[in-house]
Design a protein around this motif. Sequence first.
Motif, PDB file in Angstrom:
ATOM      1  N   GLY A  43      56.975  55.090 -38.116  1.00  0.00           N
ATOM      2  CA  GLY A  43      56.396  55.040 -36.780  1.00  0.00           C
ATOM      3  C   GLY A  43      56.672  56.286 -35.960  1.00  0.00           C
ATOM      4  O   GLY A  43      57.460  57.155 -36.334  1.00  0.00           O
ATOM      5  N   THR A  44      55.975  56.380 -34.836  1.00  0.00           N
ATOM      6  CA  THR A  44      56.118  57.508 -33.909  1.00  0.00           C
ATOM      7  C   THR A  44      56.640  56.992 -32.579  1.00  0.00           C
ATOM      8  O   THR A  44      56.110  56.017 -32.040  1.00  0.00           O
ATOM      9  N   GLU A  45      57.674  57.632 -32.068  1.00  0.00           N
ATOM     10  CA  GLU A  45      58.265  57.223 -30.789  1.00  0.00           C
ATOM     11  C   GLU A  45      57.981  58.261 -29.705  1.00  0.00           C
ATOM     12  O   GLU A  45      58.070  59.466 -29.952  1.00  0.00           O
ATOM     13  N   VAL A  46      57.626  57.781 -28.532  1.00  0.00           N
ATOM     14  CA  VAL A  46      57.524  58.625 -27.346  1.00  0.00           C
ATOM     15  C   VAL A  46      58.443  58.022 -26.299  1.00  0.00           C
ATOM     16  O   VAL A  46      58.298  56.844 -25.938  1.00  0.00           O
ATOM     17  N   ASN A  47      59.403  58.814 -25.851  1.00  0.00           N
ATOM     18  CA  ASN A  47      60.397  58.346 -24.878  1.00  0.00           C
ATOM     19  C   ASN A  47      61.091  57.068 -25.375  1.00  0.00           C
ATOM     20  O   ASN A  47      61.238  56.084 -24.638  1.00  0.00           O
ATOM     21  N   ASN A  48      61.460  57.097 -26.668  1.00  0.00           N
ATOM     22  CA  ASN A  48      62.202  56.014 -27.316  1.00  0.00           C
ATOM     23  C   ASN A  48      61.415  54.709 -27.422  1.00  0.00           C
ATOM     24  O   ASN A  48      62.007  53.622 -27.526  1.00  0.00           O
ATOM     25  N   LYS A  49      60.087  54.809 -27.424  1.00  0.00           N
ATOM     26  CA  LYS A  49      59.256  53.615 -27.540  1.00  0.00           C
ATOM     27  C   LYS A  49      58.179  53.864 -28.585  1.00  0.00           C
ATOM     28  O   LYS A  49      57.478  54.869 -28.537  1.00  0.00           O
ATOM     29  N   LEU A  50      58.063  52.946 -29.569  1.00  0.00           N
ATOM     30  CA  LEU A  50      57.057  53.093 -30.604  1.00  0.00           C
ATOM     31  C   LEU A  50      55.655  52.999 -30.016  1.00  0.00           C
ATOM     32  O   LEU A  50      55.376  52.135 -29.187  1.00  0.00           O
ATOM     33  N   ILE A  51      54.784  53.906 -30.446  1.00  0.00           N
ATOM     34  CA  ILE A  51      53.411  53.924 -29.936  1.00  0.00           C
ATOM     35  C   ILE A  51      52.432  54.001 -31.105  1.00  0.00           C
ATOM     36  O   ILE A  51      52.789  54.387 -32.209  1.00  0.00           O
ATOM     37  N   LYS A  52      51.204  53.629 -30.826  1.00  0.00           N
ATOM     38  CA  LYS A  52      50.097  53.854 -31.756  1.00  0.00           C
ATOM     39  C   LYS A  52      49.209  54.967 -31.223  1.00  0.00           C
ATOM     40  O   LYS A  52      48.778  55.861 -31.956  1.00  0.00           O
ATOM     41  N   SER A  53      48.924  54.903 -29.926  1.00  0.00           N
ATOM     42  CA  SER A  53      48.137  55.937 -29.263  1.00  0.00           C
ATOM     43  C   SER A  53      48.675  56.076 -27.856  1.00  0.00           C
ATOM     44  O   SER A  53      48.949  55.071 -27.184  1.00  0.00           O
ATOM     45  N   TYR A  54      48.829  57.343 -27.400  1.00  0.00           N
ATOM     46  CA  TYR A  54      49.513  57.545 -26.123  1.00  0.00           C
ATOM     47  C   TYR A  54      49.018  58.822 -25.466  1.00  0.00           C
ATOM     48  O   TYR A  54      48.876  59.861 -26.123  1.00  0.00           O
ATOM     49  N   LEU A  55      48.713  58.747 -24.168  1.00  0.00           N
ATOM     50  CA  LEU A  55      48.327  59.919 -23.387  1.00  0.00           C
ATOM     51  C   LEU A  55      49.595  60.624 -22.925  1.00  0.00           C
ATOM     52  O   LEU A  55      50.372  60.073 -22.139  1.00  0.00           O
ATOM     53  N   LEU A  56      49.814  61.821 -23.421  1.00  0.00           N
ATOM     54  CA  LEU A  56      51.049  62.547 -23.133  1.00  0.00           C
ATOM     55  C   LEU A  56      51.093  63.087 -21.711  1.00  0.00           C
ATOM     56  O   LEU A  56      50.087  63.559 -21.172  1.00  0.00           O
ATOM     57  N   GLN A  57      52.283  63.041 -21.129  1.00  0.00           N
ATOM     58  CA  GLN A  57      52.563  63.620 -19.822  1.00  0.00           C
ATOM     59  C   GLN A  57      53.648  64.677 -19.988  1.00  0.00           C
ATOM     60  O   GLN A  57      54.506  64.553 -20.872  1.00  0.00           O
ATOM     61  N   SER A  58      53.613  65.686 -19.145  1.00  0.00           N
ATOM     62  CA  SER A  58      54.593  66.758 -19.261  1.00  0.00           C
ATOM     63  C   SER A  58      56.012  66.206 -19.185  1.00  0.00           C
ATOM     64  O   SER A  58      56.344  65.419 -18.293  1.00  0.00           O
ATOM     65  N   GLY A  59      56.837  66.599 -20.158  1.00  0.00           N
ATOM     66  CA  GLY A  59      58.219  66.135 -20.208  1.00  0.00           C
ATOM     67  C   GLY A  59      58.445  65.022 -21.207  1.00  0.00           C
ATOM     68  O   GLY A  59      59.601  64.688 -21.514  1.00  0.00           O
ATOM     69  N   ASP A  60      57.364  64.439 -21.735  1.00  0.00           N
ATOM     70  CA  ASP A  60      57.507  63.376 -22.733  1.00  0.00           C
ATOM     71  C   ASP A  60      58.223  63.901 -23.977  1.00  0.00           C
ATOM     72  O   ASP A  60      58.008  65.041 -24.400  1.00  0.00           O
ATOM     73  N   LEU A  61      59.038  63.048 -24.586  1.00  0.00           N
ATOM     74  CA  LEU A  61      59.821  63.421 -25.754  1.00  0.00           C
ATOM     75  C   LEU A  61      59.354  62.601 -26.954  1.00  0.00           C
ATOM     76  O   LEU A  61      59.466  61.375 -26.969  1.00  0.00           O
ATOM     77  N   ILE A  62      58.804  63.299 -27.947  1.00  0.00           N
ATOM     78  CA  ILE A  62      58.311  62.659 -29.168  1.00  0.00           C
ATOM     79  C   ILE A  62      59.403  62.767 -30.222  1.00  0.00           C
ATOM     80  O   ILE A  62      59.921  63.855 -30.480  1.00  0.00           O
ATOM     81  N   SER A  63      59.740  61.630 -30.870  1.00  0.00           N
ATOM     82  CA  SER A  63      60.863  61.611 -31.812  1.00  0.00           C
ATOM     83  C   SER A  63      60.391  61.300 -33.224  1.00  0.00           C
ATOM     84  O   SER A  63      59.560  60.420 -33.439  1.00  0.00           O
ATOM     85  N   PHE A  64      60.937  62.042 -34.197  1.00  0.00           N
ATOM     86  CA  PHE A  64      60.753  61.803 -35.629  1.00  0.00           C
ATOM     87  C   PHE A  64      62.134  61.845 -36.256  1.00  0.00           C
ATOM     88  O   PHE A  64      62.592  62.898 -36.711  1.00  0.00           O
ATOM     89  N   GLY A  65      62.830  60.705 -36.253  1.00  0.00           N
ATOM     90  CA  GLY A  65      64.215  60.718 -36.712  1.00  0.00           C
ATOM     91  C   GLY A  65      65.064  61.553 -35.760  1.00  0.00           C
ATOM     92  O   GLY A  65      65.030  61.365 -34.548  1.00  0.00           O
ATOM     93  N   LYS A  66      65.812  62.520 -36.291  1.00  0.00           N
ATOM     94  CA  LYS A  66      66.645  63.381 -35.444  1.00  0.00           C
ATOM     95  C   LYS A  66      65.851  64.529 -34.823  1.00  0.00           C
ATOM     96  O   LYS A  66      66.326  65.190 -33.895  1.00  0.00           O
ATOM     97  N   HIS A  67      64.663  64.773 -35.340  1.00  0.00           N
ATOM     98  CA  HIS A  67      63.841  65.846 -34.808  1.00  0.00           C
ATOM     99  C   HIS A  67      63.057  65.366 -33.594  1.00  0.00           C
ATOM    100  O   HIS A  67      62.605  64.223 -33.550  1.00  0.00           O
ATOM    101  N   GLN A  68      62.902  66.257 -32.624  1.00  0.00           N
ATOM    102  CA  GLN A  68      62.172  65.903 -31.408  1.00  0.00           C
ATOM    103  C   GLN A  68      61.196  67.023 -31.027  1.00  0.00           C
ATOM    104  O   GLN A  68      61.451  68.204 -31.279  1.00  0.00           O
ATOM    105  N   LEU A  69      60.104  66.613 -30.451  1.00  0.00           N
ATOM    106  CA  LEU A  69      59.118  67.543 -29.904  1.00  0.00           C
ATOM    107  C   LEU A  69      58.928  67.209 -28.434  1.00  0.00           C
ATOM    108  O   LEU A  69      58.506  66.104 -28.094  1.00  0.00           O
TER     109      LEU A  69
END
Length: 250
Positions: free
Chosen positions: A64-90
Amino acid sequence: MAKLIFILEDKILNEFQLDKERTTIGRRPNNDIYIDNLAVSGEHAVILRNGDDYYIEDKESTNGTEVNNKLIKSYLLQSGDLISFGKHQLKFVMEATPHKQSPHNSAFEKTVFFRPAELTVMMKAQAQAQATSTAEESEVVVPEKIVIPEITETPTSGIVVGRIQVLNGSSIGRELTLNKALTTLGKTGLQVAVITKRSQGYFVTHVEGKVFPIVNGDSIGAQAYELRDHDVIQLAGVKMEFYLASINPS
């Protein structure tokens, strides 16, 4: 323009400009953003650019894909959002650039309302979710500049009806009374959704587009979603508040 800052254990490893309409993220080297980690799927997620808006979609990844520590399927990004893939973050960052926008270019001004009969083909995919709804015939409303048409029918007095109010863009403040069995919103080719009026309440359902409508920051998926008072709907870059209003006898 927006960019992603690649972070591992609080250290910045790289930056990626989101200058493409489609940016893929995954463990395969052919991805635009390559993350060499077993927690990341071969093609894990994709970021879609639409004008000044950026959506991230999970590609049915294993973890799964997490944005701000919450699993999402589709999400409109806002500046400052943190996307997580395990220990890696975007970290998603919207860079400030001078931008003059004509009212005719706003996403909501390109939104149109259609007669229910015009959506027959698109609505077949949503037939089960819409089974209890029957569309009323109405005049075709395809405004060139205004997306919230003037109300041409007076709702029955003494009842509670649903309304939506635009929260952003050049049409901010405009309202629409949901006094039809079926109200269609969206931008053809991008996102189209319908709000159906049923005996048990109002429901919003995805009709067209790769990105599902968002309610209160979460994607509603492909199923009909029951709206509640003061829910915020996000569709084609436009935010609208749904609320219930009492129509009192004059």
